[in-house]
Design a protein around this motif. Sequence first.
Motif, mmCIF file in Angstrom:
data_model
loop_
_atom_site.group_PDB
_atom_site.id
_atom_site.type_symbol
_atom_site.label_atom_id
_atom_site.label_comp_id
_atom_site.label_asym_id
_atom_site.label_seq_id
_atom_site.Cartn_x
_atom_site.Cartn_y
_atom_site.Cartn_z
ATOM 1 N N GLN A 76 0.858 -1.174 0.000
ATOM 2 C CA GLN A 76 0.000 0.000 0.000
ATOM 3 C C GLN A 76 0.899 1.231 0.000
ATOM 4 O O GLN A 76 1.921 1.254 0.689
ATOM 5 N N ASP A 91 -3.168 0.587 -3.804
ATOM 6 C CA ASP A 91 -3.232 -0.715 -3.148
ATOM 7 C C ASP A 91 -2.995 -1.788 -4.199
ATOM 8 O O ASP A 91 -3.740 -1.864 -5.194
ATOM 9 N N SER A 92 -1.973 -2.611 -3.989
ATOM 10 C CA SER A 92 -1.649 -3.672 -4.929
ATOM 11 C C SER A 92 -1.696 -5.008 -4.205
ATOM 12 O O SER A 92 -1.004 -5.212 -3.195
ATOM 13 N N SER A 96 -3.395 -7.318 -8.848
ATOM 14 C CA SER A 96 -4.346 -6.280 -9.242
ATOM 15 C C SER A 96 -4.050 -5.009 -8.462
ATOM 16 O O SER A 96 -3.693 -5.062 -7.281
ATOM 17 N N THR A 97 -4.210 -3.878 -9.127
ATOM 18 C CA THR A 97 -3.888 -2.592 -8.512
ATOM 19 C C THR A 97 -5.115 -1.697 -8.483
ATOM 20 O O THR A 97 -5.820 -1.555 -9.484
ATOM 21 N N ARG A 98 -5.351 -1.109 -7.311
ATOM 22 C CA ARG A 98 -6.416 -0.111 -7.181
ATOM 23 C C ARG A 98 -5.761 1.222 -6.863
ATOM 24 O O ARG A 98 -5.002 1.343 -5.901
ATOM 25 N N GLN A 100 -6.346 5.377 -6.277
ATOM 26 C CA GLN A 100 -7.287 6.462 -5.989
ATOM 27 C C GLN A 100 -6.599 7.796 -6.262
ATOM 28 O O GLN A 100 -5.567 8.113 -5.663
ATOM 29 N N ASP A 105 -11.720 6.147 -7.807
ATOM 30 C CA ASP A 105 -11.044 4.846 -7.759
ATOM 31 C C ASP A 105 -10.928 4.244 -9.155
ATOM 32 O O ASP A 105 -11.879 4.285 -9.949
ATOM 33 N N TYR A 106 -9.740 3.677 -9.430
ATOM 34 C CA TYR A 106 -9.482 3.024 -10.707
ATOM 35 C C TYR A 106 -8.774 1.697 -10.431
ATOM 36 O O TYR A 106 -8.089 1.541 -9.416
ATOM 37 N N GLN A 107 -8.899 0.758 -11.357
ATOM 38 C CA GLN A 107 -8.285 -0.552 -11.162
ATOM 39 C C GLN A 107 -7.675 -1.038 -12.471
ATOM 40 O O GLN A 107 -8.231 -0.823 -13.554
ATOM 41 N N SER A 109 -4.231 -3.957 -14.053
ATOM 42 C CA SER A 109 -3.200 -4.939 -13.727
ATOM 43 C C SER A 109 -1.806 -4.326 -13.783
ATOM 44 O O SER A 109 -0.868 -4.843 -13.180
ATOM 45 N N SER A 111 0.183 -1.152 -12.733
ATOM 46 C CA SER A 111 0.063 0.040 -11.894
ATOM 47 C C SER A 111 0.786 1.235 -12.499
ATOM 48 O O SER A 111 0.304 2.373 -12.405
#
Length: 200
Positions: A76, A91-92, A96-98, A100, A105-107, A109, A111
């Motif tokens: 994180q 946050d990975s 998968s990566t999220r 902000q 928020d976006y997601q 693979s 980052s």
Amino acid sequence: MPKAVKILFSLLLLTVVLSGCSLKPRTDGPALTAQQRLDRIEQLQHFELTATMGIQSPADNVSGSLHWQQQADDYQARMNNSFGISIFRLDSSAGSTRLQVRGEDYQASNSSELMLALTGWSLPLDEMPLWLKGLAGSNASAKEYDELDRLIAFTLQDRSGYLWQVRYESFFSDSLALPRRIVVQSDDIRIRLLIRSWQL
């Protein structure tokens, strides 16, 4: 309180104060060889750090405070500006990566590509758990070492194929000698990190 008791209490208090003043700072054990140091750093799978980070790019100049938390392969990261306002939160986990940015928020693979698309600048994020610790990884070349056999520079090719020059300008003074000042640069992006603290 009787006078004799007062004198005895004062002497005891003085002894405690003087003994406290004579305490020496804790050391982290004997000096490590270069290989022992490398082995210990490679074994670090859980750590946190706080740093001052500055990013210069054609799209923007950004600076603020970075907090990074690593748990095995998951991490994180959050960066706030000097007013405490979030620049990004990342946050990975499990590939998968999220991300902000600006409250959205976006997601994805990848980052680094996601960061570039949303902010106009990027970081070699997938490799960051290694280069933060002073390790080059398998995609590194042109490695340079100092007189203590510590890695001080290398060229990194990230997951997207971009080339980055990584240089360690200083290290902490304990036996593990983790990086303190790091400069990471591509053709048009320059990142400076001053790590204030490590928690291992």
